[in-house]
Design a protein around this motif. Structure first.
Motif, short mmCIF file in Angstrom:
data_model
loop_
_atom_site.label_atom_id
_atom_site.label_comp_id
_atom_site.label_asym_id
_atom_site.label_seq_id
_atom_site.Cartn_x
_atom_site.Cartn_y
_atom_site.Cartn_z
N SER A 7 0.85 -1.18 0.00
CA SER A 7 0.00 0.00 0.00
C SER A 7 0.89 1.23 0.00
N GLY A 8 0.28 2.37 -0.29
CA GLY A 8 1.00 3.63 -0.20
C GLY A 8 1.40 4.25 -1.53
N GLY A 9 1.18 3.55 -2.62
CA GLY A 9 1.51 4.12 -3.92
C GLY A 9 0.55 5.22 -4.31
N GLY A 10 0.91 5.92 -5.38
CA GLY A 10 0.04 6.99 -5.86
C GLY A 10 0.76 7.93 -6.79
N LEU A 11 0.16 9.09 -6.98
CA LEU A 11 0.72 10.13 -7.85
C LEU A 11 1.40 11.19 -6.98
N VAL A 12 2.61 11.55 -7.34
CA VAL A 12 3.36 12.54 -6.58
C VAL A 12 4.15 13.40 -7.56
N GLN A 13 4.36 14.64 -7.19
CA GLN A 13 5.15 15.53 -8.05
C GLN A 13 6.63 15.26 -7.88
N PRO A 14 7.42 15.58 -8.89
CA PRO A 14 8.87 15.44 -8.75
C PRO A 14 9.37 16.20 -7.53
N GLY A 15 10.28 15.55 -6.80
CA GLY A 15 10.79 16.12 -5.56
C GLY A 15 10.00 15.75 -4.33
N GLY A 16 8.84 15.13 -4.54
CA GLY A 16 7.99 14.75 -3.44
C GLY A 16 8.41 13.44 -2.78
N SER A 17 7.59 13.02 -1.81
CA SER A 17 7.89 11.80 -1.04
C SER A 17 6.67 10.90 -0.97
N LEU A 18 6.95 9.62 -0.84
CA LEU A 18 5.92 8.63 -0.58
C LEU A 18 6.51 7.57 0.35
N ARG A 19 5.65 6.94 1.14
CA ARG A 19 6.09 5.81 1.93
C ARG A 19 5.23 4.60 1.57
N LEU A 20 5.90 3.58 1.07
CA LEU A 20 5.22 2.33 0.77
C LEU A 20 5.28 1.40 1.98
N SER A 21 4.23 0.65 2.16
CA SER A 21 4.18 -0.35 3.22
C SER A 21 3.85 -1.71 2.61
N VAL A 78 7.19 -4.23 6.22
CA VAL A 78 8.40 -3.62 5.68
C VAL A 78 7.98 -2.33 4.98
N TYR A 79 8.83 -1.32 5.08
CA TYR A 79 8.52 -0.01 4.53
C TYR A 79 9.57 0.41 3.50
N LEU A 80 9.16 1.29 2.61
CA LEU A 80 10.10 1.94 1.71
C LEU A 80 9.77 3.42 1.71
N GLN A 81 10.63 4.19 2.36
CA GLN A 81 10.49 5.64 2.36
C GLN A 81 11.19 6.19 1.13
N MET A 82 10.45 6.89 0.29
CA MET A 82 11.00 7.40 -0.96
C MET A 82 10.95 8.91 -0.94
N ASN A 83 12.12 9.53 -0.98
CA ASN A 83 12.24 10.99 -0.98
C ASN A 83 12.85 11.46 -2.29
N SER A 84 12.71 12.75 -2.55
CA SER A 84 13.28 13.36 -3.76
C SER A 84 12.94 12.54 -5.01
N LEU A 85 11.69 12.21 -5.14
CA LEU A 85 11.26 11.35 -6.24
C LEU A 85 11.46 12.02 -7.59
N LYS A 86 11.79 11.18 -8.56
CA LYS A 86 12.05 11.63 -9.92
C LYS A 86 11.08 10.94 -10.87
N PRO A 87 10.83 11.51 -12.03
CA PRO A 87 9.95 10.84 -12.99
C PRO A 87 10.40 9.43 -13.34
N GLU A 88 11.71 9.19 -13.33
CA GLU A 88 12.20 7.86 -13.66
C GLU A 88 11.96 6.84 -12.55
N ASP A 89 11.44 7.29 -11.41
CA ASP A 89 11.04 6.35 -10.36
C ASP A 89 9.64 5.78 -10.62
N THR A 90 8.98 6.29 -11.63
CA THR A 90 7.65 5.80 -11.96
C THR A 90 7.69 4.33 -12.34
N ALA A 91 6.89 3.53 -11.64
CA ALA A 91 6.88 2.08 -11.85
C ALA A 91 5.82 1.46 -10.94
#
Length: 120
Positions: A7-21, A78-91
């Motif tokens: 869970s935790g995926g979604g749409l975010v702007q470049p430079g933003g953050s998401l946390r996956l669980s 298990v978590y994945l904290q994702m910061n400074s997201l880039k368009p190439e992180d789209t997946a």
């Protein structure tokens, strides 16, 4: 048998953050090495980050310094904290649980995936 639910995926702007669980059930969570993989359209699935049963971690070079993997054995998560997201992180991001008992006996389980889109 291990059942994994991301869970935790979604749409975010470049430079933003998401946390996956990734919540695990069905077996003893602490004995499994856990990992996050991702698969972008038209590309092969690749390892993003992994955390061993003892807590040691490793990361793909493209996310090192931006992503952090962690685990809470008490919560079987298990978590994945994702910061400074880039368009190439789209997946689509997939959770993985793996346990190697012997050279001939290995267990591996996958979640259904959660999509992450980085776009303005």
């Amino acid at each position: 048998q291990v059942h994994l639910v991301e869970s935790g995926g979604g749409l975010v702007q470049p430079g933003g953050s998401l946390r996956l669980s990734c919540a695990a059930s069905g077996s003893i969570f602490s004995i499994y090495a856990m990992g996050w993989y991702r698969q972008a359209p038209g590309k092969q699935r690749e390892l993003v980050a992994a955390i061993a049963t003892g807590g040691s971690t490793n990361y793909a070079g493209s996310v090192k310094g931006r992503f952090t993997i962690s685990r809470d054995n008490a919560k079987n998560t298990v978590y994945l904290q994702m910061n400074s997201l880039k368009p190439e992180d789209t997946a689509v991001y997939f959770c993985n649980a793996e346990r190697t008992v012997t050279a001939e006996l290995r267990y591996e389980y996958w979640g259904q995936g959660t999509p992450v889109t980085v776009s303005s």
